[in-house]
Design a protein around this motif. Structure first.
Motif, PDB file in Angstrom:
ATOM      1  N   TYR A  20       0.843  -1.539  -0.132  1.00  0.00           N
ATOM      2  CA  TYR A  20      -0.148   0.056   0.075  1.00  0.00           C
ATOM      3  C   TYR A  20       1.148   1.461   0.050  1.00  0.00           C
ATOM      4  O   TYR A  20       0.896   2.843  -1.439  1.00  0.00           O
ATOM      5  N   ARG A  23       2.371   1.668  -3.473  1.00  0.00           N
ATOM      6  CA  ARG A  23       1.266   2.976  -4.062  1.00  0.00           C
ATOM      7  C   ARG A  23       1.324   3.889  -3.947  1.00  0.00           C
ATOM      8  O   ARG A  23       0.792   4.561  -4.960  1.00  0.00           O
ATOM      9  N   SER A  24       0.865   3.449  -3.138  1.00  0.00           N
ATOM     10  CA  SER A  24       1.063   5.383  -2.474  1.00  0.00           C
ATOM     11  C   SER A  24       2.099   6.212  -2.924  1.00  0.00           C
ATOM     12  O   SER A  24       2.066   7.345  -3.133  1.00  0.00           O
ATOM     13  N   GLU A  28       3.603   1.171  -9.479  1.00  0.00           N
ATOM     14  CA  GLU A  28       2.065   0.513 -10.030  1.00  0.00           C
ATOM     15  C   GLU A  28       2.136  -0.819 -10.223  1.00  0.00           C
ATOM     16  O   GLU A  28       3.619  -0.804 -10.824  1.00  0.00           O
ATOM     17  N   ALA A  32       5.984  -2.598  -9.190  1.00  0.00           N
ATOM     18  CA  ALA A  32       5.468  -1.610  -7.426  1.00  0.00           C
ATOM     19  C   ALA A  32       5.733  -3.690  -6.384  1.00  0.00           C
ATOM     20  O   ALA A  32       5.844  -3.852  -5.554  1.00  0.00           O
TER      21      ALA A  32
END
Length: 326
Positions: A20, A23-24, A28, A32
């Motif tokens: 998470y 991705r933040s 992607e 990621a």
């Protein structure tokens, strides 16, 4: 993520939080997942929590996006920094965030950042102390004081030349050149700040040959993460961590399988209750009696069976006694 948990011995929840975070940070898809895998391996090898390692890796990737720094390369630098230095490995990833913005401004490579941090950590003070010294050195290179500008002008070095020197010679080479051109006294006046002076003199002083070896090692750090992870994977602690992570992953998979069935069961029960509520009261009472009778039937039948067995056993015992007596 569940497969990676079993491989690296990291809890699925920890990996999910790290993913998470990645991705933040703008990563992607496959990028990621690669960063997550490398961060988990680095964490397993001793670099600290997966989220902290993922933070350092993603920060490095974003800072050096133009040069195409990969997750594997970034993690290799972190592992090599821990290997070559003396700081607590878990602290290194946390300190990188302080160094990268200014290093990126100066064009200092991630490898040189790690090398500087490792070399300075050998002088004591841990990762935090080394990070402070390195930050202050880079701050003086990025924005020299008026005194520093005058000193550089005396030897024909302008502000615009500093980045070019760093690009050509690297961080250590640039500091060595400045010390040679300015002299020891001029070099300390250029750095001004006590932490920067201590760091600059330590890097370019009597142990400069050792420091050069560290910088060379960091610039040849490819594969450091995989090697460290392989060493960890052979330990008993790794076997235990992997087994526990696999067990947690299995529970999650089981939950995913049961969840739809539980949802269907709850839905059926809800509809049954709705149907029951619509029945007339006499029918509800009759249904309640039937339910109670059905529930009680099991225990009653069990008791009856036990009594029957006792009676049968008693009859057999009596018959045996009569036969013996006759």
């Amino acid at each position: 993520v569940l497969e990676l948990a079993g491989e690296t011995g990291k809890a699925p929840q920890e990996l999910a939080e790290a993913l998470y975070f990645l991705r933040s940070s703008g990563l992607e898809g496959a990028e990621a997942m690669e960063a997550l895998e490398m961060a988990a391996k680095g964490s397993a090898a001793g670099l600290g929590d997966t989220v902290a390692v993922a933070d350092a890796v993603s920060s490095a990737m974003n800072t050096y996006a133009e040069s195409g720094l990969s997750a594997a390369e970034a993690t290799d630098v972190l592992v090599a920094t821990a290997r070559e230095g003396k700081a607590e490995p878990g602290e290194l990833a946390n300190q990188m965030g302080r160094l990268l913005p200014i290093a990126g401004e100066l064009g200092i490579t991630f490898q040189d950042v790690g090398a500087g941090l490792a070399a300075l950590s050998l002088k004591g003070g841990g990762a935090a102390g080394a990070s402070t010294k390195l930050t202050n050195i880079m701050a003086k290179l990025l924005k020299p004081s008026q005194q520093a500008m005058e000193l550089m002008a005396e030897v024909g070095i302008g502000l615009e030349d500093i980045k070019a020197i760093i690009e050509e010679r690297g961080l250590l080479g640039a500091l060595e050149m400045l010390r040679a051109e300015l002299g020891d006294n001029g070099f300390t006046k250029f750095l001004e700040d006590q932490e920067a002076i201590q760091g600059g003199m330590a890097l370019t002083g009597g142990e400069v040959e050792k420091n050069r070896e560290i910088f060379e090692a960091l610039n040849d750090s490819v594969g450091a993460t995989d090697k460290a992870f392989e060493n960890w994977a052979e330990s008993m602690g790794a076997k235990n961590a992997q087994a526990w992570a696999k067990f947690q992953a299995a529970l999650i998979r089981l939950g995913d399988t049961i969840a739809p069935l539980a949802t269907d069961l709850i839905g059926f029960a809800s509809k049954t209750l709705e149907w029951f509520e619509k029945l007339p009261d006499p029918v509800k009472r009759l249904a309640a009696v039937l339910v109670i009778a059905t529930a009680a039937a099991g225990p009653l039948l069990s008791i009856f069976g036990r009594v029957t067995s006792l009676v049968s056993g008693g009859m057999k015992l009596g018959s045996s006694f009569l036969n013996w007596a006759s």
